[in-house]
Design a protein around this motif. Structure first.
Motif, PDB file in Angstrom:
ATOM      1  N   HIS A 132      -5.887   2.659  -5.535  1.00 58.46           N
ATOM      2  CA  HIS A 132      -6.748   1.505  -5.788  1.00 58.46           C
ATOM      3  C   HIS A 132      -8.163   1.963  -6.113  1.00 58.46           C
ATOM      4  O   HIS A 132      -8.780   1.501  -7.076  1.00 58.46           O
ATOM      5  N   THR A 179      -4.651   0.863 -10.536  1.00 58.81           N
ATOM      6  CA  THR A 179      -3.783  -0.308 -10.390  1.00 58.81           C
ATOM      7  C   THR A 179      -3.712  -1.078 -11.690  1.00 58.81           C
ATOM      8  O   THR A 179      -2.809  -1.879 -11.892  1.00 58.81           O
ATOM      9  N   GLU A 199      -2.146  -8.630   3.487  1.00 61.67           N
ATOM     10  CA  GLU A 199      -3.086  -9.358   2.625  1.00 61.67           C
ATOM     11  C   GLU A 199      -3.843  -8.369   1.722  1.00 61.67           C
ATOM     12  O   GLU A 199      -4.060  -8.603   0.543  1.00 61.67           O
ATOM     13  N   GLN A 200      -4.254  -7.238   2.364  1.00 56.49           N
ATOM     14  CA  GLN A 200      -4.983  -6.232   1.611  1.00 56.49           C
ATOM     15  C   GLN A 200      -4.131  -5.703   0.456  1.00 56.49           C
ATOM     16  O   GLN A 200      -4.593  -5.599  -0.677  1.00 56.49           O
ATOM     17  N   TYR A 201      -2.877  -5.414   0.756  1.00 53.80           N
ATOM     18  CA  TYR A 201      -1.978  -4.910  -0.287  1.00 53.80           C
ATOM     19  C   TYR A 201      -1.846  -5.940  -1.401  1.00 53.80           C
ATOM     20  O   TYR A 201      -1.842  -5.601  -2.584  1.00 53.80           O
ATOM     21  N   ALA A 202      -1.735  -7.214  -0.991  1.00 53.53           N
ATOM     22  CA  ALA A 202      -1.585  -8.271  -1.989  1.00 53.53           C
ATOM     23  C   ALA A 202      -2.821  -8.328  -2.882  1.00 53.53           C
ATOM     24  O   ALA A 202      -2.712  -8.474  -4.106  1.00 53.53           O
ATOM     25  N   THR A 203      -4.005  -8.189  -2.258  1.00 56.30           N
ATOM     26  CA  THR A 203      -5.249  -8.212  -3.035  1.00 56.30           C
ATOM     27  C   THR A 203      -5.277  -7.077  -4.048  1.00 56.30           C
ATOM     28  O   THR A 203      -5.805  -7.215  -5.147  1.00 56.30           O
ATOM     29  N   TRP A 204      -4.735  -5.943  -3.639  1.00 57.64           N
ATOM     30  CA  TRP A 204      -4.707  -4.803  -4.556  1.00 57.64           C
ATOM     31  C   TRP A 204      -3.586  -4.926  -5.592  1.00 57.64           C
ATOM     32  O   TRP A 204      -3.418  -4.063  -6.431  1.00 57.64           O
ATOM     33  N   GLY A 205      -2.793  -5.979  -5.462  1.00 59.35           N
ATOM     34  CA  GLY A 205      -1.718  -6.192  -6.421  1.00 59.35           C
ATOM     35  C   GLY A 205      -0.446  -5.427  -6.116  1.00 59.35           C
ATOM     36  O   GLY A 205       0.405  -5.253  -6.984  1.00 59.35           O
TER      37      GLY A 205
END
Lengths: 845, 121
Positions: free
Chosen positions: A23, A28, A67-73
């Motif tokens: 990231h 990404t 959530e963090q992973y989701a934000t990073w896609g």
């Protein structure tokens, strides 16, 4: 541009670091990332796994969030196992039958605990120590066990032993090699390590090969060794090293190394051009690195490779600094002097203090090639800098490992370090990075950690980082603040010392001499508290009322609706029927809500400010004293009924609890103090979760210290055993005053002991051996405090000046009309917001 | 010109507590009066209702200063309010209504603040 599919198999520490780096590198944008994790937990801190038993939850150990992973896609699949890799079709199959396509694949599957092929190894209660689920299984098995054995005396084995010890099992370690930690220490170091660990009550058996495991006679299992000797135990944990999780790689035809592990090149590429491997599954030049720092470096290299960069993995330094079972162990470079021909050795062994230090130097004596430390890691940082930065050793290099008194040990100051010196090897942060960060405006340790990530990996460099940050800030003329607030440039400990040394009796006196301004809600209660424990005056006298937090100022506990709760003292939880009736009558007559507390007394809620004196008049007339539930002071001494009634009791826990409570009641301390006394080892009073816990033994009393419930539970440490009552009380006296003198404000004994330099051993020396020569002084202060006890409520009722403030308003003696109650289950409770707003009709009481 | 409401007597000098606050009632409202002997103004008054907790407790808070500005800390969750203008340091959008207080001889008096007068007139 079409995005490529990137699949990452494995979500451990290294896999997580890879995702972070990916990231940060902005890659990404080029990849659709899918992460497959076999465990149901997101990546967590395996280095600090044993803290799970000390109360850290999975969430606290977690390194990231979904959530963090989701934000990073990133697409995150947890609790899913990858079952096969097809390099031809570029797919990976999952246990649920689905298949994922990939253009690039990263293997970060880590390792698994090696279990030696011993007949009986699969018996129930034979476990491993690797994942949170393993720990859950160990905890569950330990609940019905008395004894536990760890097979493996290496780093992880000793970690596991510590965990078993923390679960209150009689613990033994069985090691195949002739000494503990064979990879890190030599025979002399291993012997010292054995002594220290045995002194903690952990049995150490070395040179033992387990032949088989069978049913035990007195325990679940019996381990039979090669020499025919046997060991019975309820629980066995295997921790005999790790093996790479290379089965997927093996099945799909990737090249493996002889001793396992997926062969990777300097760019972390496997034999398939589109598959990379990092961490403990990867083998670089036939070597698998079982530490987190090299794994992190591989993660960075893999990100570079995927982005078209040319960063190379060049091997890793396996130096480590550990605290295992409270024993320092450090190994730097070629600690065993086996990799460098002609290397020479310096050794220092102190069997009294149990310190062992060894330096391996080049044949000409100019360079440090390695070092080994057992019992004391205080020289590790300095030695590490000489080693890592290939600095010339000073003249009389031996002084680096000699005790400070024996020669002038040349401390390696921060100034002597080159800017290129690596401080944090997990995140590859150099001295120059940190200095630059401070020059760029960071002005605290927290900011530096946040920005550079230094000391956020294994944490081994934390103390060195703090020194560097303090040093650099001081060098730049920035204040390194240890002040409690803007009004006093002192710590609580310093203020405590000033107040006693200068005989200061008031806040204004202290402020005029050592502070400034009007004070605030931090320093005023702190000073009020110190004045109380130094001189024990009435807390509402001579201007001290204005220093107290509301609860102390009104001698009651304010609740959310502004009313107070009232707790009379019920020492040891023992109360006569007549007194019980008085409490009931007072509660009924004043319309109070009653509830039993966890400390074996009764809390009366819903008292208005102006009712407090009348309520306490009734209670004191009936012989009650304040329970000081509002104060930073001794709360209760909980007890079981003990030998008087209980068929198992071996000591009179009730009498001791009452005596302790009456001795220490009223004494103000940095935070509240909870006690308990159990009459036998069944521990019904839960003494091991208290600041001071006492358990009766056949020979006297065992004293436990620094336990805690609450947000971060801590199991108390056994401080001294089989004390007679007089010695027990003298020991608690000294511990309490030492805590009062040295703790930070609002620091419970648990955190105090954790932060005390030297820990439990140091505390034992101070209290039991009088190593500081202060015990007579501690005794004197306690005698003064005990002799000057008075009931604060009795004093208040006799003092018209103090009673003035027990009015809601000065021009109206009545109740605050805005306090509203509603009935619930036969008692009152505060009205909710909507009830108060009149949306729900109130029932008059 | 704004119309001044008159000063209202709520108590005596002896009702005050040095270095701390006391509550007083004016009609339906409750106010908090602080006596800071070491501060230039000495007497400060605010509403007694904590805007966060919704209960009348401000008078019980500890007084002190932040960077020399006199403040009171609400006793439930320790939000700090300026005694000069009532603004909350942690949540600048919230403020505590300010009153005026004085001693006329032995008589302790308060009145609603000027700004309220201006809005009314």
């Amino acid at each position: 541009m079409n995005k490529l599919n990137l699949v990452v198999i494995g979500n451990g520490m290294v896999g997580h670091h890879f995702l972070e780096q990916l990231h940060e590198a902005g890659l990404t944008a080029q990849f659709n990332v899918t992460v497959i994790g076999e465990e149901r937990h997101i990546a967590y801190d395996r280095v600090h796994l044993s803290e799970y038993f000390q109360g850290k939850g999975a969430a606290e150990l977690a390194l990231g969030t979904a959530e963090q992973y989701a934000t990073w896609g990133y697409r995150l699949l947890l609790g899913v196992k990858a079952t096969a890799i097809d390099p031809e079709s570029h797919t990976v199959s999952l246990a649920d039958g689905s298949r994922l396509p990939w253009d690039k694949l990263v293997l970060a599957t880590g390792s698994f605990p090696f279990v030696p092929p011993i007949p009986g190894k699969d018996r129930p209660g034979c476990l491993v120590y690797r994942t949170l689920e393993d720990l859950d299984a160990i905890r569950e098995a330990a609940a019905s066990a008395n004894t536990g054995v760890v097979v493996g005396g290496g780093l992880l084995g000793l970690e596991a032993a510590n965990a078993l010890r923390g679960l209150n099992l009689d613990t033994a370690v069985v090691e195949f090699a002739p000494r503990l930690m064979p990879a890190q220490v030599d025979n002399e170091g291993g012997e010292l390590l054995r002594e220290k660990i045995q002194a903690l009550g952990v049995q150490v058996l070395t040179g033992r090969a387990t032949q088989h495991i069978e049913d035990g006679e007195n325990a679940n299992h019996r381990m039979v060794f090669q020499d025919g000797k046997m060991l019975e135990t309820d629980l066995i944990v295997f921790s005999a090293g790790i093996r790479p999780r290379d089965e997927l790689a093996r099945a799909c035809g990737l090249t493996l190394c002889e001793r396992g592990g997926v062969d990777v090149d300097d760019f972390c590429r496997t034999s398939h051009p589109d598959i990379l491997a990092i961490g403990e599954v990867a083998a670089w030049r036939n070597c698998v690195f079982g530490l987190v720092a090299p794994g992190y470096q591989m993660a960075k290299v893999a990100v570079s490779t995927l982005g078209g960069g040319d960063k190379r993995f060049t091997g890793a330094d396996m130096s480590t600094k550990l605290k295992l079972l409270g024993v320092d162990v450090g190994a730097i470079g070629d600690a065993q002097a086996t990799q460098n021909a002609g290397a020479k050795v310096y050794r220092y062994l102190d069997q009294i203090k149990q310190h062992y230090r060894k330096m391996v130097v080049s044949a000409d004596g100019r360079r440090l090639l390695g070092a080994m430390l057992v019992g004391d890691n205080s020289t590790y940082d300095t030695l590490m800098q000489y080693y890592r930065n290939r600095m010339d050793l000073p003249e009389q290099a031996e002084s680096l490992i000699l005790p400070a008194s024996a020669g002038k040990a040349p401390a390696l100051g921060m100034d002597a370090l080159p800017d290129s010196a690596i401080i944090c090897s997990c995140h590859n942060v150099s001295k120059g990075d940190i200095v630059g960060c401070i020059q760029g405006g960071c002005s605290s340790l927290a900011e530096v950690k946040d920005k550079t990530r230094a000391a956020t990996g294994c944490g081994g460099c934390a103390s060195q980082l703090k020194s560097l940050v303090d040093h650099q800030m001081a060098a730049m003329g920035m204040a390194v603040s240890t002040a409690i607030c803007e009004h006093f440039n002192h710590t609580r400990q310093e203020l405590e010392h000033i107040i006693r040394a200068e005989g200061i009796r008031s806040f204004s006196e202290l402020r005029d001499r050592h502070g400034k301004g009007l004070g605030c809600d931090i320093c005023k209660p702190t000073v009020g508290n110190i004045l109380a424990s130094a001189w024990n005056g009435y807390v509402l006298d001579e201007g001290r009322a204005a220093l107290q937090d509301t609860n102390d100022a009104f001698l009651a506990n304010m609740q959310k609706d502004g009313t107070f709760s009232v707790v009379p003292r019920i020492a040891g939880g023992e109360i006569t029927p007549d007194k019980l009736i008085v409490i009931g009558e007072v509660a009924r007559d004043f319309g109070l809500y009653t509830k039993l507390t966890g400390g074996q007394r009764i809390d009366l809620f819903g008292a208005r400010l102006n009712q407090l004196p009348a309520i306490w008049k009734r209670l004191t007339d009936a012989g009650f004293e304040t329970g000081q539930a509002y104060g930073k002071s001794v709360r209760t001494v909980k007890s079981c009924v003990g030998s008087t009634w209980c068929r198992y009791g071996v000591g009179d826990s009730v009498k001791l609890a009452i005596d302790l409570e009456n001795r220490y009641k009223g004494i103000r301390s940095p935070h509240k103090l909870k006690f308990a006394v159990s009459g036998c080892t069944r521990e019904c009073a839960e003494a091991q979760s208290k600041d001071f816990g006492v358990i009766a033994t056949e020979k006297g009393w065992n004293l436990y210290v620094a336990g805690n419930g609450g947000m971060r539970p801590r199991h108390a440490d056994l401080f001294a055993q089989d004390l007679d009552t007089e010695t027990l009380i003298r020991t608690i006296d000294r511990l309490m005053i030492f805590y009062i003198r040295t703790a930070d404000r609002l620091q419970r004994t648990a955190r105090w002991l954790e932060n005390l330099e030297g820990g439990l051993e140091y505390l034992r020396k101070v209290i039991l051996n009088d190593s500081l020569g202060i015990n007579a002084d501690l005794d004197r202060q306690m005698e003064q405090l005990v002799a000057s006890f008075h009931c604060e409520w009795q004093a208040t009722l006799e003092n018209p000046e103090s009673l003035k403030r027990f009015r809601q308003t000065i021009n109206d003696d009545g109740d605050d009309p805005e306090i509203l109650f509603v009935p619930e289950r036969g008692q009152i409770r505060p009205a909710s917001e909507s009830e108060r707003a009149g949306r729900i009709p109130l029932v008059a009481l | 010109m704004s119309e001044h409401s008159s000063w209202i007597s709520v108590g005596k000098r002896g009702d005050l507590v040095p270095g701390a606050g006391v509550g007083a009632r004016v009609g339906q409202q409750q106010i908090a009066i602080f006596w800071l002997e070491e501060s230039p103004e000495q007497l400060y008054a605010t509403a007694n209702l904590c805007p966060f907790a919704g209960v009348n407790i401000i008078a019980r808070g500890i007084v002190g200063d932040i960077g020399g500005e006199p403040v009171v800390a609400s006793p439930l969750h320790k939000e700090h309010f300026s005694l000069l203008d009532g603004r909350c340091f942690e949540h600048p959008e919230v403020s505590l209504p300010i009153w005026q207080a004085r001693l006329q001889g032995d008589d302790l008096q308060v009145r609603e603040p000027e700004i309220m007068q201006l809005l009314v007139s």
